[in-house]
Design a protein around this motif. Structure first.
Motif, PDB file in Angstrom:
ATOM      1  N   TYR A  15      86.814 -39.851  10.981  1.00  0.00           N
ATOM      2  CA  TYR A  15      88.249 -39.702  10.775  1.00  0.00           C
ATOM      3  C   TYR A  15      88.724 -38.463  11.510  1.00  0.00           C
ATOM      4  N   GLN A  16      90.008 -38.361  11.638  1.00  0.00           N
ATOM      5  CA  GLN A  16      90.577 -37.274  12.441  1.00  0.00           C
ATOM      6  C   GLN A  16      90.206 -35.906  11.878  1.00  0.00           C
TER       7      GLN A  16
ATOM      8  N   GLN B 136      82.374 -33.788   3.083  1.00  0.00           N
ATOM      9  CA  GLN B 136      83.639 -33.927   2.342  1.00  0.00           C
ATOM     10  C   GLN B 136      83.569 -35.090   1.350  1.00  0.00           C
ATOM     11  N   PHE B 137      82.920 -36.186   1.789  1.00  0.00           N
ATOM     12  CA  PHE B 137      82.833 -37.353   0.895  1.00  0.00           C
ATOM     13  C   PHE B 137      81.729 -37.157  -0.143  1.00  0.00           C
TER      14      PHE B 137
ATOM     15  N   GLN C 126      99.969 -34.457  17.948  1.00  0.00           N
ATOM     16  CA  GLN C 126      99.899 -35.893  18.256  1.00  0.00           C
ATOM     17  C   GLN C 126     101.268 -36.530  18.004  1.00  0.00           C
TER      18      GLN C 126
ATOM     19  N   ILE D 272     102.470 -39.392  10.323  1.00  0.00           N
ATOM     20  CA  ILE D 272     101.664 -40.083   9.316  1.00  0.00           C
ATOM     21  C   ILE D 272     102.361 -39.983   7.976  1.00  0.00           C
TER      22      ILE D 272
HETATM   23  C1  LIG Z   1      93.953 -36.693   7.798  1.00  0.00           C
HETATM   24  C2  LIG Z   1      93.437 -38.093   7.690  1.00  0.00           C
HETATM   25  N1  LIG Z   1      94.223 -39.001   8.539  1.00  0.00           N
HETATM   26  C3  LIG Z   1      93.893 -39.176   9.837  1.00  0.00           C
HETATM   27  O1  LIG Z   1      93.013 -38.562  10.373  1.00  0.00           O
HETATM   28  C4  LIG Z   1      94.585 -40.231  10.581  1.00  0.00           C
HETATM   29  C5  LIG Z   1      95.153 -40.137  11.893  1.00  0.00           C
HETATM   30  C6  LIG Z   1      95.286 -38.952  12.701  1.00  0.00           C
HETATM   31  C7  LIG Z   1      95.276 -39.094  14.090  1.00  0.00           C
HETATM   32  C8  LIG Z   1      95.454 -37.971  14.883  1.00  0.00           C
HETATM   33  C9  LIG Z   1      95.661 -36.711  14.301  1.00  0.00           C
HETATM   34  C10 LIG Z   1      95.684 -36.585  12.912  1.00  0.00           C
HETATM   35  C11 LIG Z   1      95.498 -37.697  12.109  1.00  0.00           C
HETATM   36  C12 LIG Z   1      95.616 -41.332  12.383  1.00  0.00           C
HETATM   37  S1  LIG Z   1      95.353 -42.532  11.209  1.00  0.00           S
HETATM   38  C13 LIG Z   1      94.691 -41.480  10.072  1.00  0.00           C
HETATM   39  N2  LIG Z   1      94.405 -41.934   8.824  1.00  0.00           N
HETATM   40  C14 LIG Z   1      93.156 -42.046   8.368  1.00  0.00           C
HETATM   41  O2  LIG Z   1      92.178 -41.742   8.955  1.00  0.00           O
HETATM   42  C15 LIG Z   1      93.113 -42.607   6.979  1.00  0.00           C
HETATM   43  N3  LIG Z   1      91.792 -42.503   6.432  1.00  0.00           N
HETATM   44  C16 LIG Z   1      91.471 -41.134   5.957  1.00  0.00           C
HETATM   45  C17 LIG Z   1      90.126 -41.212   5.260  1.00  0.00           C
HETATM   46  C18 LIG Z   1      89.739 -39.838   4.873  1.00  0.00           C
HETATM   47  C19 LIG Z   1      89.314 -38.850   5.715  1.00  0.00           C
HETATM   48  N4  LIG Z   1      89.013 -37.734   4.998  1.00  0.00           N
HETATM   49  C20 LIG Z   1      89.268 -37.983   3.682  1.00  0.00           C
HETATM   50  C21 LIG Z   1      89.138 -37.151   2.550  1.00  0.00           C
HETATM   51  C22 LIG Z   1      89.502 -37.680   1.322  1.00  0.00           C
HETATM   52  C23 LIG Z   1      89.955 -38.989   1.207  1.00  0.00           C
HETATM   53  C24 LIG Z   1      90.080 -39.815   2.346  1.00  0.00           C
HETATM   54  C25 LIG Z   1      89.727 -39.297   3.572  1.00  0.00           C
END
Ligand SMILES: CCNC(=O)c1c(-c2ccccc2)csc1NC(=O)CNCCc1c[nH]c2ccccc12
Length: 328
Positions: free
Chosen positions: A74-75, A110-111, A297, A301
């Motif tokens: 993830y990001q 983190q997970f 970016q 979101i």
């Molecule tokens: C900050 C988390 N979100 C992202 O990075 C993200 C981005 C994204 C893309 C570029 C720059 C920043 C964010 C696009 S879609 C997107 N959404 C996801 O990736 C959704 N899934 C997050 C899963 C996830 C990552 N770390 C965690 C910690 C706790 C619970 C869930 C999580």
């Protein structure tokens, strides 16, 4: 035809929302994530050094998919990887008989540390599922044709249990009409175009357009272009963008202004109280903003800070996908 409803339980500070899921013979609490498309779980295959405190998927109930592997980052640089089983997955009474369950053989810190979550259930488009060599479908795509209606809804709430419903719209969960907008799923996300915004008592949402955005239940906060975040925090006494804290912080004594954004023909409000996300330390004097600037970016979101203020329909009943937003 199938339809069902499952509770969405907030973790501390509404950082994520987890839902009870049965995978094979195992009961797991999974983070439903419209920003990714892998259903991955802590499992009996996960090293015990990484799985303490988690409910585990017992892989003996599934059929291993020969040669299939997955690897997601993830990001925020967290991630996991592993092997794949086909098994029965039940969510709120809706049953997917041959669902790809991605068992982790490695999970990032983190997970590992977040013992309230036993994995993720992706609800983005299956085009970004990471299983190789043959890509797998999300739970929603697996059951879609069997649902009474090819849609699911998210009714997340601040500090209390909400719900995800599959196959129907419960009109008791929203007030007013549902405003629908077209979805651009070319990146695999529930993408849409957000219009103008406004702050505080100005409810016109007449400012500059925010632009491309995604509806992402897996992201905690609301990330908008840095110019929008800057304009918002001009209205907050003592607010500063503190890179050492990771973004905008402000004295907790502030009463934050509401944030209004135009989406389609509607204007949708995030109460200022939702944007006072949490104290940065135990003294409780400095608070972290629920609205932050994206790090350059172009994609905004619309994470839980925005979503928990509304009833949201993720709709594939038409020729092209669409999102519906309504006041709760
Ligand atoms: C900050 C988390 N979100 C992202 O990075 C993200 C981005 C994204 C893309 C570029 C720059 C920043 C964010 C696009 S879609 C997107 N959404 C996801 O990736 C959704 N899934 C997050 C899963 C996830 C990552 N770390 C965690 C910690 C706790 C619970 C869930 C999580």
């Amino acid at each position: 035809a199938q339809e069902g409803s499952v509770a969405a339980n907030p973790q501390a500070e509404d950082e994520a929302y987890v839902c009870p899921v049965t995978a094979g013979s195992s009961q797991l609490n999974l983070d439903f994530d419209t920003g990714s498309a892998d259903l991955w779980v802590f499992a009996t295959d996960t090293p015990s050094s990484e799985s303490q405190g988690h409910n585990l998927y017992d892989t003996s109930s599934g059929q291993q998919i020969d040669g299939a592997t997955w690897d997601i980052t993830y990001q925020d640089q967290s991630g996991s990887k592993g092997v794949v089983f086909s098994d029965t997955v039940v969510v709120g009474g809706v049953t997917a008989t041959s669902q790809a369950v991605e068992a982790a053989t490695s999970v990032s810190t983190q997970f590992v540390q977040n013992t309230g979550s036993d994995g993720l259930l992706g609800l983005a488009f299956s085009s970004i599922n990471t299983v190789q060599p043959q890509q797998q479908t999300t739970f929603f795509d697996t059951v879609a044709d069997s649902l009474a209606a090819k849609l699911f809804t998210a009714d997340l709430k601040k500090g209390e249990a909400g719900s995800y419903d599959f196959g129907y719209i419960d009109d008791s969960k929203h007030t007013g009409d549902i405003t629908y907008v077209d979805v651009d799923n070319s990146q695999g996300f529930w993408g849409f175009t957000a219009g103008g915004y406004s702050v505080g008592d100005d409810t016109s949402a007449g400012g500059d357009s925010i632009g491309s955005a995604i509806a992402d239940t897996g992201t905690t906060l609301l990330y908008v272009p840095s110019s929008v975040a800057s304009a918002y925090y001009q209205n907050v006494d003592g607010a500063e963008n503190d890179s050492s804290q990771g973004g905008y912080v402000f004295p907790c004594s502030n009463t934050l202004p509401d944030f209004h954004v135009a989406i389609g023909s509607g204007v949708f409000t995030v109460p200022g109280s939702y944007i006072n996300y949490a104290p940065t330390d135990s003294s409780g004097s400095t608070c972290f903003g629920g609205l932050q600037g994206g790090d350059g970016q172009s994609l905004s979101i619309f994470g839980d800070i925005f979503l928990k203020a509304h009833f949201v329909v993720f709709d594939q009943t038409q020729d092209s996908p669409r999102l519906g937003f309504a006041p709760q």
